[in-house]
Design an enzyme around this catalytic site. Structure first.
Site, mmCIF file in Angstrom:
data_model
loop_
_atom_site.group_PDB
_atom_site.id
_atom_site.type_symbol
_atom_site.label_atom_id
_atom_site.label_comp_id
_atom_site.label_asym_id
_atom_site.label_seq_id
_atom_site.Cartn_x
_atom_site.Cartn_y
_atom_site.Cartn_z
ATOM 1 N N TYR A 106 -2.414 -1.398 10.821
ATOM 2 C CA TYR A 106 -2.626 -1.905 9.456
ATOM 3 C C TYR A 106 -1.454 -1.510 8.560
ATOM 4 O O TYR A 106 -0.847 -2.340 7.883
ATOM 5 C CB TYR A 106 -3.944 -1.365 8.869
ATOM 6 C CG TYR A 106 -3.966 -1.379 7.368
ATOM 7 C CD1 TYR A 106 -4.168 -2.563 6.674
ATOM 8 C CD2 TYR A 106 -3.716 -0.209 6.627
ATOM 9 C CE1 TYR A 106 -4.143 -2.587 5.289
ATOM 10 C CE2 TYR A 106 -3.693 -0.226 5.253
ATOM 11 C CZ TYR A 106 -3.907 -1.414 4.578
ATOM 12 O OH TYR A 106 -3.861 -1.431 3.211
ATOM 13 N N SER B 276 0.831 -1.212 0.000
ATOM 14 C CA SER B 276 0.000 0.000 0.000
ATOM 15 C C SER B 276 0.857 1.250 0.000
ATOM 16 O O SER B 276 1.943 1.274 0.577
ATOM 17 C CB SER B 276 -0.869 -0.009 1.257
ATOM 18 O OG SER B 276 -1.492 1.229 1.458
ATOM 19 N N LYS C 299 1.842 -3.716 6.566
ATOM 20 C CA LYS C 299 2.338 -3.656 5.176
ATOM 21 C C LYS C 299 3.847 -3.416 5.164
ATOM 22 O O LYS C 299 4.588 -4.026 4.390
ATOM 23 C CB LYS C 299 1.603 -2.559 4.390
ATOM 24 C CG LYS C 299 0.118 -2.836 4.171
ATOM 25 C CD LYS C 299 -0.114 -4.101 3.351
ATOM 26 C CE LYS C 299 -1.582 -4.445 3.195
ATOM 27 N NZ LYS C 299 -1.820 -5.798 2.666
HETATM 28 C C1 UD1 Z 1 -7.086 4.232 3.608
HETATM 29 C C2 UD1 Z 1 -5.727 3.856 4.106
HETATM 30 C C3 UD1 Z 1 -5.036 2.964 3.124
HETATM 31 C C4 UD1 Z 1 -5.888 1.765 2.842
HETATM 32 C C5 UD1 Z 1 -7.209 2.247 2.298
HETATM 33 C C6 UD1 Z 1 -8.128 1.078 1.997
HETATM 34 C C7 UD1 Z 1 -4.684 5.557 5.504
HETATM 35 C C8 UD1 Z 1 -3.760 6.725 5.554
HETATM 36 N N1 UD1 Z 1 -4.902 5.016 4.313
HETATM 37 O O1 UD1 Z 1 -6.880 5.118 2.522
HETATM 38 O O2 UD1 Z 1 -3.812 2.529 3.625
HETATM 39 O O3 UD1 Z 1 -5.237 0.935 1.930
HETATM 40 O O4 UD1 Z 1 -7.832 3.104 3.248
HETATM 41 O O5 UD1 Z 1 -8.706 0.547 3.147
HETATM 42 O O6 UD1 Z 1 -5.209 5.159 6.487
HETATM 43 N N2 UD1 Z 1 -13.264 10.511 3.152
HETATM 44 C C9 UD1 Z 1 -14.311 11.367 3.447
HETATM 45 N N3 UD1 Z 1 -15.472 10.818 3.911
HETATM 46 C C10 UD1 Z 1 -15.651 9.469 4.075
HETATM 47 C C11 UD1 Z 1 -14.561 8.609 3.748
HETATM 48 C C12 UD1 Z 1 -13.377 9.155 3.293
HETATM 49 O O7 UD1 Z 1 -14.188 12.576 3.318
HETATM 50 O O8 UD1 Z 1 -16.726 9.045 4.510
HETATM 51 C C13 UD1 Z 1 -12.003 11.088 2.631
HETATM 52 C C14 UD1 Z 1 -10.798 10.756 3.482
HETATM 53 O O9 UD1 Z 1 -10.645 11.725 4.479
HETATM 54 C C15 UD1 Z 1 -9.684 10.758 2.440
HETATM 55 C C16 UD1 Z 1 -10.368 10.289 1.165
HETATM 56 O O10 UD1 Z 1 -11.753 10.481 1.377
HETATM 57 O O11 UD1 Z 1 -9.235 12.067 2.236
HETATM 58 C C17 UD1 Z 1 -10.121 8.828 0.879
HETATM 59 O O12 UD1 Z 1 -10.429 8.073 2.049
HETATM 60 P P1 UD1 Z 1 -10.463 6.481 2.043
HETATM 61 O O13 UD1 Z 1 -11.282 6.000 0.907
HETATM 62 O O14 UD1 Z 1 -10.866 6.050 3.415
HETATM 63 O O15 UD1 Z 1 -8.967 6.051 1.736
HETATM 64 P P2 UD1 Z 1 -7.613 6.500 2.466
HETATM 65 O O16 UD1 Z 1 -7.859 6.989 3.821
HETATM 66 O O17 UD1 Z 1 -6.851 7.356 1.532
#
Ligand code: UD1
Length: 338
Positions: free
Chosen positions: A150, A125, A154
């Protein structure tokens, strides 16, 4: 060639099985169905016409895994997806994560060593980079202290593989994924989050379909053009295809080193609001969302430098953000009609 896909009934695993079959590989899946269901092999058969073999057991079980490898010495390559992946849960249950994600890897590597199986592709990842100092982030960027157990699994897994490769005949490729989203064109397989989704894309589609009332956008005061956090979203089918290329590269003896690492991203970063805009544009729907506080542990921005993957692996992501959000929506609609 005979390819073992661990976690092959999961989101990325199932898409990869379809792509492996498309180029003529025989697939055997090992999965304990902890976050998926056995009927995925029927869905795969609907797409490809071939039902992959499925063995249901936990790879963290040393005896069962050793027995599996004794019976399957003819495997040509392994793609190892099977792992827990919920960041928040890993903070609550670190031992569960270390046990599940690390013991299974050690058991697989032991099985490879004992059975003379040489090739493994590991599901890593971009979380290993943390918030990178330079963007886009390349494979040689420093590994940062992990933000979660998590993420740490990795990092540690990559170390375990690196040490094992040095001491044995085993060859390995670690693929560092950015943010996989979307679903197969057929809308027969896709992401199946259990309960409330942690990730952005399934939360968007579940909100649009009416399962969730409102999407919370985690923070709009990041130092980015629109204030929301930026990620490199990648279509799961593009990601799946990279695994086929990686495993073929190993089997054909084309590796430059015994352990290689590749970024799997598009090279384009999109903010949370840009993903929402894309979704609204391709679906014609208005998404109900509100800005809330930042989510703990989130980084500001990350996107890949995919040059090394493009040039050395010979793989390039082909699908853009609109295709990703539209395929995720088609999949959500199929789920809703079940
Ligand atoms: C996270 C993990 C990554 C993991 C991936 C899949 C971290 C830093 N990264 O990625 O290692 O492989 O999940 O499980 O922990 N967001 C919103 N609202 C929501 C959900 C997300 O605004 O309800 C935003 C988050 O703040 C982020 C973006 O959307 O900025 C992507 O979030 P998400 O899909 O959860 O992925 P990551 O956090 O990037």
């Amino acid at each position: 060639m005979k390819i073992l896909v661990t976690g092959g009934t999961g989101f990325i695993g199932s898409h990869t099985v379809v792509e492996l079959q498309a180029v003529g590989h025989e697939v055997i899946i090992v999965d304990n169905l902890s976050n998926s269901s056995a009927d995925i092999v029927d869905k795969i058969e609907l797409i490809s016409g071939i039902k992959p073999e499925l063995e249901i057991f936990n790879l963290s079980d040393k005896e069962l895994t050793a027995d599996f490898f004794k019976r399957n010495k003819d495997i040509d390559g392994i793609i190892h997806f099977a792992a827990f992946k919920a960041v928040g849960e890993s903070v609550q249950e670190p031992l569960l994560y270390y046990r599940n994600n690390l013991e299974s890897l050690v058991n697989i590597l032991q099985g490879m060593k004992d059975s003379g199986i040489q090739n493994i592709v590991f599901s890593s990842s971009c979380t290993v980079y943390g918030q990178p100092d330079e963007l886009p982030v390349s494979e040689d960027a420093p590994i940062k202290i992990a933000e979660s157990p998590y993420g740490n699994t990795k990092q540690i897994s990559e170390e375990i593989i690196k040490d094992t490769v040095k001491a044995t005949d085993i060859l390995a490729i670690a693929l560092r994924y950015f943010n996989p989203i979307g679903a197969h064109d057929s809308a027969i397989i896709g992401e199946l989050p259990l309960g409330i989704p942690n990730n952005l894309m399934p939360f968007i589609t579940q909100t649009a379909i009416g399962i969730r009332e409102c999407l919370s956008v985690f923070g709009d005061t990041y130092p980015t053009p629109d204030g929301t956090a930026i990620r490199d979203y990648i279509h799961v089918v593009d990601l799946a295809k990279a695994h086929v290329i990686a495993v073929d590269r190993m089997i054909q003896g084309n590796m430059a080193n015994e352990f290689e690492v590749f970024n799997l991203g598009t090279g384009n970063g999109y903010s949370v609001l840009e993903v929402i805009n894309s979704f609204e544009k391709v679906t014609g729907l208005k998404l109900n969302y509100k800005i809330v506080d930042r989510r703990e542990g989130d980084i500001t921005q990350v996107w890949a430098n995919p040059d090394y993957s493009n040039n050395v692996l010979g793989w390039k992501a082909e699908r853009g953000i609109d295709e990703m959000t539209l395929s995720a929506w088609k999949w959500e609609q199929v789920l809703a009609n079940k």
